[in-house]
Design a protein around this motif. Structure first.
Motif, mmCIF file in Angstrom:
data_model
loop_
_atom_site.group_PDB
_atom_site.id
_atom_site.type_symbol
_atom_site.label_atom_id
_atom_site.label_comp_id
_atom_site.label_asym_id
_atom_site.label_seq_id
_atom_site.Cartn_x
_atom_site.Cartn_y
_atom_site.Cartn_z
ATOM 1 N N GLU A 177 -4.335 -1.842 -12.015
ATOM 2 C CA GLU A 177 -5.073 -0.773 -12.696
ATOM 3 C C GLU A 177 -4.426 -0.412 -14.028
ATOM 4 N N ALA A 178 -3.115 -0.326 -14.046
ATOM 5 C CA ALA A 178 -2.418 0.003 -15.295
ATOM 6 C C ALA A 178 -2.602 -1.103 -16.327
ATOM 7 N N ARG A 179 -2.492 -2.349 -15.895
ATOM 8 C CA ARG A 179 -2.661 -3.463 -16.832
ATOM 9 C C ARG A 179 -4.088 -3.535 -17.370
ATOM 10 N N ALA A 180 -5.068 -3.194 -16.550
ATOM 11 C CA ALA A 180 -6.458 -3.167 -17.022
ATOM 12 C C ALA A 180 -6.641 -2.081 -18.083
ATOM 13 N N PRO A 208 -3.066 14.874 -10.252
ATOM 14 C CA PRO A 208 -3.413 13.511 -10.646
ATOM 15 C C PRO A 208 -4.254 13.507 -11.922
ATOM 16 N N ILE A 209 -4.077 12.466 -12.710
ATOM 17 C CA ILE A 209 -4.890 12.301 -13.903
ATOM 18 C C ILE A 209 -5.909 11.199 -13.628
ATOM 19 N N ASP A 210 -6.973 11.166 -14.417
ATOM 20 C CA ASP A 210 -8.053 10.209 -14.184
ATOM 21 C C ASP A 210 -7.687 8.789 -14.584
ATOM 22 N N SER A 211 -6.741 8.633 -15.457
ATOM 23 C CA SER A 211 -6.370 7.325 -15.980
ATOM 24 C C SER A 211 -5.082 6.839 -15.329
ATOM 25 N N PRO A 212 -4.907 5.527 -15.229
ATOM 26 C CA PRO A 212 -3.634 5.017 -14.702
ATOM 27 C C PRO A 212 -2.472 5.250 -15.674
ATOM 28 N N LEU A 213 -2.777 5.701 -16.896
ATOM 29 C CA LEU A 213 -1.745 5.960 -17.900
ATOM 30 C C LEU A 213 -1.868 7.384 -18.409
ATOM 31 N N GLY A 226 8.521 5.493 -18.154
ATOM 32 C CA GLY A 226 8.669 5.563 -19.602
ATOM 33 C C GLY A 226 7.358 5.534 -20.357
ATOM 34 N N ILE A 227 6.371 4.822 -19.826
ATOM 35 C CA ILE A 227 5.091 4.733 -20.542
ATOM 36 C C ILE A 227 4.033 5.668 -19.967
ATOM 37 N N GLY A 228 4.352 6.371 -18.902
ATOM 38 C CA GLY A 228 3.365 7.281 -18.314
ATOM 39 C C GLY A 228 2.484 6.642 -17.262
ATOM 40 N N ALA A 229 2.923 5.521 -16.692
ATOM 41 C CA ALA A 229 2.186 4.875 -15.601
ATOM 42 C C ALA A 229 2.756 5.423 -14.288
#
Length: 124
Positions: A113-116, A18-23, A77-80
């Motif tokens: 979370e991704a939109r934020a 897992p990564i720390d960011s939603p993206l 496609g965007i990494g979300a």
């Protein structure tokens, strides 16, 4: 060295941990060939599309699996990847008939979370 034994550089897969960011911004950069203006455009389009698709899923439950599938592709496609995983879970819940409301709630949370994160990136 023969051509069969030469090392080929492939595009890396999404992270297994897992990564720390939603993206995954490294993934996004690879997908946009490092074009920051394109990254911003794609992120804005995804944020708008994700909101529309969630609203459509809520309004038309019969179409939710197809809409979740569409969202999954865009998210990858965007990494979300958390959004993509949540969309996959919703598709599965719809197919099996178990846990649909929980899966939809998890998808809404992942999209929020991704939109934020996108909002922060797109701020001037």
């Amino acid at each position: 060295m023969t051509p069969e034994l030469q090392r080929m550089d492939w595009m890396p897969s999404p992270p297994l941990a897992p990564i720390d960011s939603p993206l995954d911004l490294d993934h996004l950069s690879r997908m946009t060939l490092g074009d920051t203006e394109l990254e911003r455009e794609v992120l804005a389009m995804f944020a708008e599309q994700a909101g529309r698709l969630l609203a459509a899923m809520a309004a038309s439950p019969a179409e939710a699996a197809a809409l979740a599938h569409k969202l999954k592709g865009s998210a990858r496609g965007i990494g979300a990847f958390a959004v993509a995983d949540a969309a996959t879970s919703l598709e599965s819940a719809i197919r099996t008939g178990h846990g649909r409301s929980h899966a939809f709630a998890a998808l809404k949370e992942a999209v929020t979370e991704a939109r934020a994160a996108i909002e922060v990136i797109l701020k001037p």
